[in-house]
Design a protein around this motif. Sequence first.
Motif, mmCIF file in Angstrom:
data_model
loop_
_atom_site.group_PDB
_atom_site.id
_atom_site.type_symbol
_atom_site.label_atom_id
_atom_site.label_comp_id
_atom_site.label_asym_id
_atom_site.label_seq_id
_atom_site.Cartn_x
_atom_site.Cartn_y
_atom_site.Cartn_z
ATOM 1 N N LEU A 19 -62.340 2.611 -41.192
ATOM 2 C CA LEU A 19 -60.271 2.052 -40.097
ATOM 3 C C LEU A 19 -60.660 3.228 -39.361
ATOM 4 O O LEU A 19 -60.083 4.170 -38.976
ATOM 5 C CB LEU A 19 -59.850 2.282 -41.299
ATOM 6 N N LEU A 20 -61.058 1.985 -38.273
ATOM 7 C CA LEU A 20 -60.667 2.696 -36.663
ATOM 8 C C LEU A 20 -58.698 3.228 -36.321
ATOM 9 O O LEU A 20 -58.192 1.510 -36.658
ATOM 10 C CB LEU A 20 -60.558 1.999 -35.426
ATOM 11 N N LEU A 21 -58.027 3.743 -36.236
ATOM 12 C CA LEU A 21 -56.657 4.140 -36.237
ATOM 13 C C LEU A 21 -56.386 4.470 -34.535
ATOM 14 O O LEU A 21 -56.573 5.808 -34.620
ATOM 15 C CB LEU A 21 -56.270 4.897 -36.813
ATOM 16 N N PRO A 22 -54.873 4.263 -34.120
ATOM 17 C CA PRO A 22 -54.230 5.306 -33.052
ATOM 18 C C PRO A 22 -53.871 6.618 -33.066
ATOM 19 O O PRO A 22 -53.361 5.984 -34.020
ATOM 20 C CB PRO A 22 -53.905 4.488 -32.536
ATOM 21 N N GLY A 23 -54.054 7.203 -32.215
ATOM 22 C CA GLY A 23 -53.186 8.237 -32.996
ATOM 23 C C GLY A 23 -52.685 9.854 -31.716
ATOM 24 O O GLY A 23 -52.731 9.271 -30.696
ATOM 25 N N VAL A 24 -52.356 10.730 -31.921
ATOM 26 C CA VAL A 24 -51.755 11.006 -31.264
ATOM 27 C C VAL A 24 -51.674 12.471 -31.263
ATOM 28 O O VAL A 24 -52.195 13.063 -32.478
ATOM 29 C CB VAL A 24 -49.987 10.808 -31.079
ATOM 30 N N THR A 25 -52.246 13.563 -30.081
ATOM 31 C CA THR A 25 -52.027 14.991 -30.318
ATOM 32 C C THR A 25 -51.255 15.898 -29.492
ATOM 33 O O THR A 25 -50.899 15.316 -28.284
ATOM 34 C CB THR A 25 -53.490 16.044 -31.000
ATOM 35 N N ALA A 26 -50.356 16.679 -30.246
ATOM 36 C CA ALA A 26 -49.855 17.496 -28.852
ATOM 37 C C ALA A 26 -50.142 18.624 -28.608
ATOM 38 O O ALA A 26 -50.459 19.684 -29.462
ATOM 39 C CB ALA A 26 -48.328 17.953 -29.735
ATOM 40 N N VAL A 27 -50.558 19.126 -27.111
ATOM 41 C CA VAL A 27 -51.005 20.646 -26.428
ATOM 42 C C VAL A 27 -50.074 20.634 -26.550
ATOM 43 O O VAL A 27 -49.253 20.879 -25.122
ATOM 44 C CB VAL A 27 -51.945 19.778 -25.348
ATOM 45 N N VAL A 82 -57.121 10.739 -23.097
ATOM 46 C CA VAL A 82 -57.678 10.151 -24.004
ATOM 47 C C VAL A 82 -59.275 9.880 -24.556
ATOM 48 O O VAL A 82 -59.961 10.463 -23.698
ATOM 49 C CB VAL A 82 -57.446 8.585 -23.789
ATOM 50 N N TYR A 83 -58.974 10.485 -26.295
ATOM 51 C CA TYR A 83 -60.046 10.686 -26.782
ATOM 52 C C TYR A 83 -60.803 9.966 -27.441
ATOM 53 O O TYR A 83 -59.736 9.483 -28.557
ATOM 54 C CB TYR A 83 -59.756 12.299 -27.478
ATOM 55 N N GLY A 84 -62.136 9.371 -28.117
ATOM 56 C CA GLY A 84 -63.094 8.904 -29.101
ATOM 57 C C GLY A 84 -63.989 9.394 -29.208
ATOM 58 O O GLY A 84 -64.146 10.498 -29.368
ATOM 59 N N GLY A 85 -64.810 8.682 -30.210
ATOM 60 C CA GLY A 85 -65.455 8.132 -30.683
ATOM 61 C C GLY A 85 -66.272 9.599 -31.490
ATOM 62 O O GLY A 85 -65.637 9.187 -32.751
ATOM 63 N N GLU A 86 -67.666 9.750 -31.875
ATOM 64 C CA GLU A 86 -67.705 10.655 -33.023
ATOM 65 C C GLU A 86 -67.233 11.540 -33.458
ATOM 66 O O GLU A 86 -67.367 11.945 -34.968
ATOM 67 C CB GLU A 86 -69.634 10.743 -33.322
ATOM 68 N N ILE A 101 -58.617 6.786 -32.026
ATOM 69 C CA ILE A 101 -58.930 7.258 -30.711
ATOM 70 C C ILE A 101 -57.167 8.187 -30.231
ATOM 71 O O ILE A 101 -56.090 7.725 -30.695
ATOM 72 C CB ILE A 101 -58.691 5.704 -30.409
ATOM 73 N N ALA A 102 -57.079 8.786 -29.875
ATOM 74 C CA ALA A 102 -55.831 9.904 -29.791
ATOM 75 C C ALA A 102 -55.666 10.036 -28.485
ATOM 76 O O ALA A 102 -56.694 10.719 -27.611
ATOM 77 C CB ALA A 102 -56.137 11.219 -30.878
ATOM 78 N N THR A 103 -54.267 10.278 -28.104
ATOM 79 C CA THR A 103 -54.118 9.773 -26.276
ATOM 80 C C THR A 103 -53.394 12.247 -26.560
ATOM 81 O O THR A 103 -52.283 12.014 -27.840
ATOM 82 C CB THR A 103 -52.740 9.493 -26.256
ATOM 83 N N ALA A 104 -53.700 12.730 -26.005
ATOM 84 C CA ALA A 104 -53.316 13.999 -26.387
ATOM 85 C C ALA A 104 -52.071 13.842 -25.027
ATOM 86 O O ALA A 104 -51.848 13.774 -23.486
ATOM 87 C CB ALA A 104 -54.226 15.110 -26.174
ATOM 88 N N PHE A 105 -51.194 14.077 -25.906
ATOM 89 C CA PHE A 105 -49.818 14.837 -24.965
ATOM 90 C C PHE A 105 -49.748 15.975 -24.648
ATOM 91 O O PHE A 105 -50.034 17.182 -25.233
ATOM 92 C CB PHE A 105 -48.774 14.261 -25.601
ATOM 93 N N ILE A 140 -60.998 19.275 -30.159
ATOM 94 C CA ILE A 140 -60.921 19.956 -29.281
ATOM 95 C C ILE A 140 -60.606 20.855 -28.585
ATOM 96 O O ILE A 140 -60.689 20.612 -27.097
ATOM 97 C CB ILE A 140 -59.424 20.553 -30.218
ATOM 98 N N ASP A 141 -62.132 20.888 -28.383
ATOM 99 C CA ASP A 141 -62.684 21.711 -26.974
ATOM 100 C C ASP A 141 -62.205 20.831 -25.775
ATOM 101 O O ASP A 141 -62.945 21.204 -24.684
ATOM 102 C CB ASP A 141 -64.185 22.621 -27.856
ATOM 103 N N ARG A 142 -62.444 19.373 -26.422
ATOM 104 C CA ARG A 142 -62.565 18.536 -25.106
ATOM 105 C C ARG A 142 -61.472 18.691 -24.348
ATOM 106 O O ARG A 142 -60.795 18.597 -23.300
ATOM 107 C CB ARG A 142 -63.116 17.211 -25.331
ATOM 108 N N VAL A 143 -60.497 18.822 -25.204
ATOM 109 C CA VAL A 143 -58.481 18.961 -25.256
ATOM 110 C C VAL A 143 -58.617 19.571 -25.019
ATOM 111 O O VAL A 143 -57.702 19.682 -23.636
ATOM 112 C CB VAL A 143 -58.145 18.663 -26.204
ATOM 113 N N ILE A 144 -58.774 21.285 -25.067
ATOM 114 C CA ILE A 144 -58.311 22.211 -24.485
ATOM 115 C C ILE A 144 -59.248 22.184 -22.790
ATOM 116 O O ILE A 144 -58.241 22.949 -22.540
ATOM 117 C CB ILE A 144 -58.666 23.558 -25.462
#
Length: 151
Positions: A19-27, A82-86, A101-105, A140-144
């Motif tokens: 299931l593909l879902l839109p997500g969010v993450t807090a930096v 914005v991040y997705g993939g494997e 598929i997450a948007t990092a704020f 999270i390495d990509r986001v950081i």
Amino acid sequence: MPRSEYVESIRSRIGHDLLLLPGVTAVIRAGERFLLARHEHSGLWSLIGGAVEPGEEPGDAVLREVMEETGARIRATGIVGVYGGEPMMVEYPNGDRVGYIATAFECELLSDAEPDMEELLELGWFERSQIRTLPRRTWIDRVIADAPVRD
């Protein structure tokens, strides 16, 4: 937090299929230290976040997720990326497969945070160099890396 009625209704039709879902993450940061959470279902460290509910703005979703999981109030001050993939694929202990598929704020912490002891077992502040040594969700390495360096 139990899964939403929306996800529950889809799962009743597709079972454990992807299931593909839109997500969010807090930096959430204090200078160059990042707030990470150790998750109950995996034991791994990650950023705090979750799924966006139908009709919900992603900015509101990140505020809600942090409040639900830590009791903390935050302010979103920008978007890191914005991040997705494997790397964003998760298989939960019950067999459910999800691709986020997450948007990092970029976020500012406005009140104290404590783990909810349901989804999150522990919170910790870590320097960039420490994060790579943790048992963690590697996405999270990509986001950081994308979070701007602060003086």
